[in-house]
Write a protein that holds these residues in place. Structure first.
Motif, PDB file in Angstrom:
ATOM      1  N   SER A   1      35.373  54.031  33.359  1.00 44.36           N
ATOM      2  CA  SER A   1      36.122  53.186  34.282  1.00 44.36           C
ATOM      3  C   SER A   1      36.333  53.884  35.619  1.00 44.36           C
ATOM      4  CB  SER A   1      37.465  52.836  33.695  1.00 44.36           C
ATOM      5  OG  SER A   1      38.322  53.938  33.799  1.00 44.36           O
TER       6      SER A   1
ATOM      7  N   ARG B   1      34.615  43.159  36.060  1.00 38.59           N
ATOM      8  CA  ARG B   1      35.195  43.437  37.349  1.00 38.59           C
ATOM      9  C   ARG B   1      35.633  44.874  37.415  1.00 38.59           C
ATOM     10  NH1 ARG B   1      37.275  40.640  40.314  1.00 38.59           N
ATOM     11  NH2 ARG B   1      39.301  41.601  40.094  1.00 38.59           N
TER      12      ARG B   1
ATOM     13  N   ALA C   1      37.501  48.150  37.368  1.00 41.36           N
ATOM     14  CA  ALA C   1      38.697  48.450  36.601  1.00 41.36           C
ATOM     15  C   ALA C   1      39.810  48.877  37.522  1.00 41.36           C
ATOM     16  CB  ALA C   1      38.389  49.559  35.617  1.00 41.36           C
ATOM     17  N   GLY C   2      41.007  48.748  37.009  1.00 39.37           N
ATOM     18  CA  GLY C   2      42.138  49.297  37.729  1.00 39.37           C
ATOM     19  C   GLY C   2      42.846  48.320  38.610  1.00 39.37           C
ATOM     20  N   SER C   3      42.143  47.327  39.094  1.00 37.51           N
ATOM     21  CA  SER C   3      42.789  46.474  40.070  1.00 37.51           C
ATOM     22  C   SER C   3      43.777  45.510  39.439  1.00 37.51           C
ATOM     23  CB  SER C   3      41.742  45.704  40.873  1.00 37.51           C
ATOM     24  OG  SER C   3      40.837  45.095  40.001  1.00 37.51           O
ATOM     25  N   PHE C   4      43.829  45.474  38.120  1.00 35.37           N
ATOM     26  CA  PHE C   4      44.807  44.598  37.479  1.00 35.37           C
ATOM     27  C   PHE C   4      46.219  44.971  37.899  1.00 35.37           C
ATOM     28  CE2 PHE C   4      47.723  43.782  33.916  1.00 35.37           C
ATOM     29  CZ  PHE C   4      47.642  42.417  33.901  1.00 35.37           C
TER      30      PHE C   4
END
Lengths: 747, 815
Positions: free
Chosen positions: A499, A513, A515-518
């Motif tokens: 990730s 998509r 990762a992390g942008s959640f």
């Protein structure tokens, strides 16, 4: 006697005796009694089948029947009735009385050619000399058959394989003979001939004329341009045409298999199925758009639903080289910038650490196994580096693509430093997970050519270095990046931990998509991993003591006595919660006002007014359009919301005037997808929503396919969306937008 | 329970986003256990759970694999259990009538239990519990019909029910809570029991950054400060579904306030009833319809309730609505200070920025709120003085803390706050006289003492408060529980102290070591009666109970005194076992394995209650799962089988996690229900004694952090787990039946068990299970001999049991 034993006896070909009781049970003729015992139907069926087999085999053999009266008859078993209810009807040929009890002499007289014994009269049936083997029955006497039958017989109590059960007999292959048509059957040969086989040339016109008297008026030149070979410029034109053709063909097929095939170019299509070769839409290029989209707005909720056939999921050709190279630049470049900006190389503890570790690893020129301790250490650093990279990427991600190209020239002066940095990075970079053993071997080979530390799994680092260094050399980059990315991907699949590899991830697949942008800007803390978080906190006693120590540490700490707690909750006002609700009038006014506001919005064509519109190109576009017809106060209420917004949407792209009057019939034609949206309660289907939500939605489809076709695609979402809003807002006037919409479709 | 029909709507409109699980990497994820479990145990799973009892084993399977995935992504899960119900839910779940609407239909007029100020409870039977009970009744009826229909053909192949016992309802959290807590402790997973609603606790944790994301029901949309939350996890696909609040509201075109207005009318966790005017619409379209009403006609549902206020029957709707909204604003949560406080969810002003064009007349206040929002200081709403009206009365923080650890089940706490201790029907329906007598008797055996122990240390109001036992089978006969005795029970007990010295700090508590301790004592009086009490603050910490073994041993001894296993009088310096106690103390000598001791203690207490002897038929009788054929042909053996199955209900077969599907046995289940009732009450008693000791400061409470509390105390407490399911009992039952009918052939009988119970899926080493359970039966046989020897049980029952065990022995020996 147990049925099982019975069967065992059967295998011996000498004598078989079957008691009536046994018969009854195995036959299952007495339903009630049968169910007394728990024989699964499977078992019962087996017994029945065996019994049937036994009887079939014994027909034609000698049998001795004992009747109920005690007489014994021998004869040849001719037939037996398996269906009889309470036993077995038997027909004996050439019966003879063997023995009889008492004075049953008259019985002997009755014996004719055949003797029919009713089931209720049969007490025992003895069958002699039955060959239960398969010999002689199939007409083949193979030595193999004998052990086989034994096997089957044994199988009664033992494990049987499928082959045993299915009772395969040795089949004799017939000699195959070629089919030849009968002499004189001319038509048959004629008809069965394909065009390729035909010895004579086939002229459909002459046949047609001969058979049906139809004269063709076909002339090739109705359909094509006649080439005037007598033209004085013919040769020149020919040359020109040849040149054009060459030009076109030189362009290459850009990977388009169809074109390649049309041009007779042999393509390596291994690993592609027919779907990809002939049917599937070539979707390369979506990745570019997807990455643009995600860069522009990290929090978009689009998830590409694109189906990737399993055979292609590892294919590098699904990646756009441009993305790989550009994102690689982004990262490495960004890194350089940040490090350069911090002017001194040893400012941050981070870089100190990095340096020391890189030295560490350089010093240890021995293979990995001796490098165990620093390895763990390394991992951490790598994590940190990656986090950094990710952060940088996130920041730069927001800015436009082009900004990177600007950033690079600015740094051109320090190109040497760049390369040095990259080299350093390459040496430090290590895949943050265990590389599979077999992968190691694959990877090691190219590493020989690089001067990197052999203790590190070498290949993946080229992932970040090569594209960065050689970014000018675009073709090479794409290859290298492709290779690296695909390598990385297979790895990441195994360990599921890639990730942090921001650049690689975005480029590998549009499916996932980044990762992390959640979490948006809020990064996960993983507080939970810290035991104290939930161990000390939420502990009434410990926290009370803590609080006590802070406030009045002099007094001894006493845990709060539970009887101090009142049964009521601590309040700040002396009022009931009911009094906090708005009164009737306020609510009434408020909801009226709200309604009015919605109404107004609808009139302004802003039914779906929302603050995020700014980020949504499509919606922006729609404002003026929708204002037109709506603001003019369309006289036709049916057309109002829905059509207005719909029309508004379409105008800039397909400004044919015919749309205005004939809107009705056009809707279903254009509909396709948007019908879904409108029909089921104005809910745009998910894929439409995504198209709508993504700011790149418009560009996405529009750009690659060009304008007239592309114009359709982004609309369904918009149509559905506006349709819902427009329709809904109109409803208070028209009572139910379902009707309203239906009307539209019909008119 | 989530907001009704909303989830479907969100999915239909494509308002649910999705992300790969990787996006959650390194995060802390707060999980609403109720929501999580409801996603795992969907309607198709564990459908026969209610017919066999016990813990839904398939849950373990899911949990294990999910935890693995979490570990893979370094996600730290924090599981939050649901705590007490608030007023609306109490009414909805039939707390005050101890039943679903099955009964309340008949007794609508009488249901004016204390605490339930308004009981305008409509009998539309929509609460989860109503549906569950109704379906269970239906399934039992179907089962009865099936048994009757197969009577003539059924010899030794047991019929399997067609009708599932659970349908479209979630599994009662109490069925898995204790087991899950034990599982979490064992696997060192963080968990908390929220004081009330789980997702409001999550909201607090989220706001204060203890967790990074919430995995919860659609109710979370009503939270002002939670912008996005996870609705579902798809572990096989490695991705999850989430909801973005702002996006959803935008798409709907309404404000949060309007959304809450709709949600409160539809029914949600805080206000579970669907209110008019929406009751008449199809339940799966509710949200859509409500939304349209708001958008098209500007409906305000609160206004609607207000408008219909005059009608007396709808009075309660308004109140329900108000309670729901107020609860949403003031949510009691366990704060990191360890105290339970109100978490203010000012949802009405939270969304003001996306609601820009609000009324001009409110403009000023709007701005104010807006600014407040910006400066991150949520303007605290005034807290009204009747929070207890929509939540419940408040208990001391210490009690909530014990509950958060899972140290207490909270059922007694709820009884104290609501004034009602409901006795709900057990799994088999509880029609037998013996069960009802047991329920009635439990008041004197357990409840009065427990309540005295728990109310004594807290506010005087609760000591005076009337608390009633409400029974589902007799709604009119409410027994007032006696929570006052002088001197208080704790005063009587506090000289009983087990102190083993500090030598063995890490000794963990178990019943066999407790028995050993008592047996090793030469003089119980000098060893366990202390002249000094431990609770005063003057006692130095070293002198107090300092390890978990001492604490739990003291608690068990006091519990056993309460249950009359020991005779105790401080003044006369008497502490000696009663005949029952003597048998209990012989457990070790009888070589009863430690793992069985807890359950056999339960059995002893059950026998002591004397509501039903071991071989006695239920009244009214319940049809046996044995065939009529067996009952006629082998009456003796049938009786043996009855004894065996009853005792075997305490034996848990080693079972792989599966959805059970197979034969059922109501008669055995009914007996299990008896025992489980006793178990639950013993647990209540143990908890009450423990809490009374803890609140009195007999234990050094400061030495433990939460993990130690959980690991050393909660995990070691006896009587916590639900009794085993009846699988082993049924397997023996049908094994023996087949064995009798099939010429005493063990292999045939074993094959039948294998076949009928699908044991290849369910149980490893079936024969070993039979052998082990036989050992258990053998030990029981020895125990009954002792019990009969002490004349506490009919001697012919003990011998009958011995015969039964002999039958088993013969059957197990291969012939």
């Amino acid at each position: 006697m147990k049925p099982g034993n019975n069967k065992k006896k059967d295998t011996s070909p000498s004598a078989v005796s079957t008691q009536k009781k046994g018969l009854v049970n195995t036959k299952g003729s007495n339903g009630d009694q049968h169910s007394l015992f728990d024989e699964s139907s499977e078992v019962a069926k087996q017994f029945r089948d065996r019994f049937d087999y036994l009887l079939t085999e014994s027909i034609g053999n000698k049998a001795i029947v004992t009747t109920a009266s005690g007489s014994k008859y021998s004869g040849i078993l001719a037939a037996c009735n398996l269906e009889s209810i309470d036993g077995l009807d038997i027909v004996l040929k050439k019966p003879t009385l063997v023995s009889s009890l008492g004075s049953d002499i008259k019985a002997k007289k009755d014996l004719g050619e055949t003797l029919l014994l009713k089931s209720d009269n049969v007490a025992e049936l003895e069958l002699k000399n039955i060959n239960l083997g398969l010999d002689g029955k199939t007409g083949i006497t193979t030595p193999v058959a004998t052990p086989k039958t034994e096997k089957i017989a044994k199988g009664a109590n033992q494990f049987r394989t499928d082959v045993d059960i299915s009772n395969v007999r040795a089949t004799k292959e017939r000699e195959l003979q070629r089919w030849t048509p009968d002499e004189g059957d001319f038509m048959a040969t004629e008809k069965s001939q394909t065009l390729e086989e035909a010895s004579s040339t086939w002229d459909q016109f002459s046949v047609n004329e001969k058979k049906f008297g139809i004269k063709s008026t076909y002339d090739e030149h109705f359909y094509t341009t006649r080439i005037n070979r007598n033209d004085p410029n013919y040769q020149q034109k020919l040359k020109e045409a040849q040149k054009l053709a060459d030009e076109i063909e030189k362009q290459g097929t850009s990977g388009n298999i169809h074109i390649a095939e049309d041009r007779g170019i042999i393509v390596d299509d291994s690993g592609m199925d027919e779907e990809d070769l002939y049917s599937g839409v070539d979707r390369r290029g979506d990745e570019l758009l997807a990455s643009l989209k995600s860069n522009a707005k990290p929090s978009t909720t689009v998830k590409s639903n694109k189906y990737v056939p399993p055979t292609l999921r590892n294919q590098p050709h699904h990646m756009d080289p441009a993305i790989i190279s550009s994102s690689a630049i982004k990262v490495t470049g960004g890194n350089i910038i940040s490090e350069n900006k911090s002017s001194t190389k040893t400012t941050t503890t981070e870089s100190v650490k990095k340096n020391t570790i890189s030295n560490d690893t350089k010093d240890t020129t021995k293979p990995t196994k001796e490098n165990v301790r620093p390895k763990a250490h390394l991992k951490n650093v790598d994590e940190e580096i990656k986090k950094q990279l990710k952060e940088i990427k996130r920041q730069s991600g927001r800015s436009d693509h082009s900004s990177k190209t600007k950033a690079l020239p600015a740094n051109k002066t320090s190109k040497e430093a760049q390369i040095e940095e990259l080299k350093n990075f390459a040496q430090k970079f290590k895949v943050p997970y265990d590389v599979p053993k077999d992968m190691n071997d694959v990877l090691r080979k190219p590493s020989v050519s690089l001067k990197a530390d052999p203790s590190l799994p070498p290949k993946p680092k080229s992932n970040s270095t090569t594209p960065g260094v050689a970014n000018k050399n675009s073709t090479k980059v794409s290859n290298a990046a492709n290779g690296a990315a695909s390598l990385n991907k297979t790895d990441s699949k195994k360990s599921g931990s890639s990730s942090n590899n921001g650049p690689v991830r975005t480029s590998t697949h549009g499916r996932r998509r980044p990762a992390g942008s959640f979490f948006g800007s809020k990064k996960p803390q993983n507080n939970g991993a810290n035991k104290d978080t939930f161990g000390k906190n939420f502990n009434f006693f410990l926290k009370s003591k803590e609080a006590h120590n802070e406030e009045k540490s002099m007094e001894p700490f006493l845990i709060e006595k539970p009887y101090f707690a009142t049964p009521t909750w601590i309040n700040t006002i002396e009022e009931s919660h009911k009094s906090l609700f708005d009164d009737e009038n306020t609510i009434m006014q408020e909801s009226q006002a709200k309604l009015q506001m919605r109404h107004m919005n609808a009139m302004n064509g802003m039914g779906n007014v929302s603050p995020n519109m700014a980020g949504n190109g499509m919606n922006m576009m729609s404002y003026p359009m929708m204002n037109g017809p709506n603001g003019a106060g369309s006289p036709n209420p049916m057309m109002n919301g829905y059509n207005a917004s719909g029309m508004g949407m379409y105008m800039p792209f397909q400004p044919q005037p015919m749309f205005y009057p004939s809107m009705g019939p056009m809707v279903p034609v254009m509909g396709g997808k948007d019908n879904n949206g409108n029909n089921n309660g104005a809910s745009p289907p998910p894929q439409d929503m995504t198209a709508h939500m993504g700011p790149g939605g418009y560009m996405n489809v529009g750009a690659p396919y060009g304008y007239p076709v592309g114009g359709m695609a982004p609309f369904p979402g918009m149509m559905g969306h506006n349709g819902m809003m427009g329709g809904a807002t109109n409803d208070h006037r028209h009572k139910g937008h379902y009707n309203h919409k239906n009307n539209n479709h019909r008119s | 329970m989530a907001i009704k029909s909303l989830e479907l709507f969100l999915f239909e409109r494509g308002l649910v986003g999705s992300y790969p699980l990787e996006a959650l990497k390194n995060s802390t994820l707060g999980i609403d256990v109720g929501h999580y479990v409801s996603r795992l145990l969907t309607a198709k799973k564990e459908q026969y759970l209610d017919a066999v009892g016990g813990f839904p084993t398939s849950l373990n399977l899911f949990l294990e694999s999910d935890l693995k995935v979490f570990a893979e992504y370094n996600i730290t899960p924090v599981f939050i259990f649901e705590g007490s119900l608030s007023q609306n839910n109490l009414i909805d779940s039939g707390h005050f009538v101890a039943n679903g609407n099955v009964k309340s239909v008949n007794s609508m007029d009488q249901n004016n239990a204390p605490g339930a100020t308004t009981n305008g409870r409509e009998s539309n039977g929509t609460s989860d519990k109503d549906i569950a009970l109704a379906h269970r009744n239906k399934a039992w009826t179907q089962w009865k019909n099936l048994v009757t229909a197969t009577q003539s053909t059924y010899i030794d192949q047991p019929p399997i029910p067609h009708e599932p016992f659970r349908y479209h309802t979630s599994v009662d959290p109490r069925r898995y809570q204790e087991d899950l807590i034990q599982y979490f402790i064992e696997h060192e997973v963080h968990y908390q029991v929220a004081p009330f609603v789980a997702w409001s606790q999550l909201a607090y944790l989220y706001k204060h950054d203890y967790i990074d994301a919430i995995f919860g029901p659609t109710d979370c949309l009503m939270l002002g400060e939670v912008d996005r939350f996870i609705l579902g996890m798809e572990f096989p696909n490695k991705d999850f579904r989430y909801i973005d609040k702002n996006r959803v509201l935008k798409e709907m075109g309404i404000s949060l306030k309007e959304f809450v207005d709709i949600a409160m009318t539809l029914g949600n966790t805080l206000q579970p009833t669907t209110l008019p005017p929406l009751q008449i619409y199809p339940s799966n379209k509710l949200f859509e319809i409500a939304l349209e009403m708001v958008l098209n006609t500007g409906t305000n549902f609160y206004l609607y309730q207000l408008g219909n206020e005059m009608d007396t029957t709808t009075q309660s709707y308004l109140e329900q609505f108000q309670r729901g909204v107020s609860h949403l604003k003031y949510m009691p949560v366990l704060k990191d200070s360890g105290k339970v406080d109100l978490y203010i969810n000012d949802f009405e002003n939270m969304n003001s920025h996306s609601d820009g064009n609000k009324l001009s007349q409110n403009g000023e206040t709007e701005n104010e709120h807006y600014n407040n929002k910006k400066s991150e200081t949520t303007r605290t709403l005034p807290i009204p003085n009747d929070v207890h009206d929509f939540i419940t009365q408040r208990l001391p923080n210490e009690y909530y803390f014990y509950k958060s650890l899972g140290l207490t089940s909270g059922k007694l706490f709820d009884a104290i706050t609501t004034g009602v201790y409901p006795e709900e029907p057990p799994l088999d329906g509880g029609a037998s006289n013996s069960y009802r007598k047991l329920v009635t008797d439990s008041v004197t055996i357990f409840k009065n003492k427990e309540l005295n122990l728990l109310t004594q240390p807290i506010n005087r109001y609760f000591q005076m408060k009337q608390i009633k036992q409400v029974k589902w089978f007799d709604n009119d006969d409410k027994t007032t529980l006696l929570n006052r005795t002088t001197p208080s029970i704790f005063d009587k007990l506090n000289h009983l102290i087990v102190k083993t010295g500090s030598g063995d700090e890490n000794k963990s508590f178990a019943i066999d070591s407790f028995i050993k301790l008592l047996n090793d004592s030469t003089d119980l009086v000098t060893d366990f009666i202390s002249n000094d009490v431990l609770f005063p603050n003057s006692v130095p910490l070293e002198k107090k109970l300092n390890n978990s073994f001492d604490l739990l041993a003291t608690t068990l001894l006091r519990t056993l005194v309460q249950l009359e296993f020991f005779q105790y009088d401080f003044d006369k310096k008497i502490l000696k076992p009663t005949p029952w106690g003597e048998i209990f103390l012989k457990f070790n000598n009888l070589q009863i394995e430690p793992q069985f001791q807890e359950n056999l203690l339960i059995l002893l207490l059950f026998l002591k209650t004397n509501v039903l002897t071991l071989s006695e038929e239920f009244q009214p009788s319940i049809h046996s799962a044995l065939s009529d054929h067996t009952l006629r042909t082998y009456p003796q053996e049938a009786n043996s089988i009855l004894l065996l199955t009853r005792v075997l209900t305490l034996y848990q077969v080693k079972q792989k996690p599966t959805n059970y599907h197979g034969p059922i046995d109501k008669k055995t289940l009914a007996f299990r229900d008896h025992l489980d009732f006793v178990r639950e009450n013993m647990n209540d008693m143990f908890e009450a004694v423990l809490v009374s000791s803890l609140t009195a400061n007999e234990f050094n409470k400061l030495q433990y952090d939460n993990h130690n509390w959980q690991k050393d105390i909660v995990a070691k407490m006896p009587f916590k787990l639900e009794l085993p399911n009846i699988l082993m009992a049924m397997m023996w039952e049908f094994f023996l039946q087949k064995y009798l009918h099939n010429g005493n052939s063990k292999s045939d009988a074993m094959a039948l068990i294998n076949n009928v119970f699908n044991t290849y899926k369910m149980i490893t080493k079936l024969e070993e299970q039979f052998d082990n359970s036989f050992k258990y039966l053998d030990q029981c046989s020895k125990l009954f001999k002792e019990v009969a020897g002490a004349r506490l049980m009919k001697s012919n029952e003990a011998t009958a049991f011995e015969d039964a065990v002999a039958l088993c022995k013969n059957a197990l020996v291969e012939n």
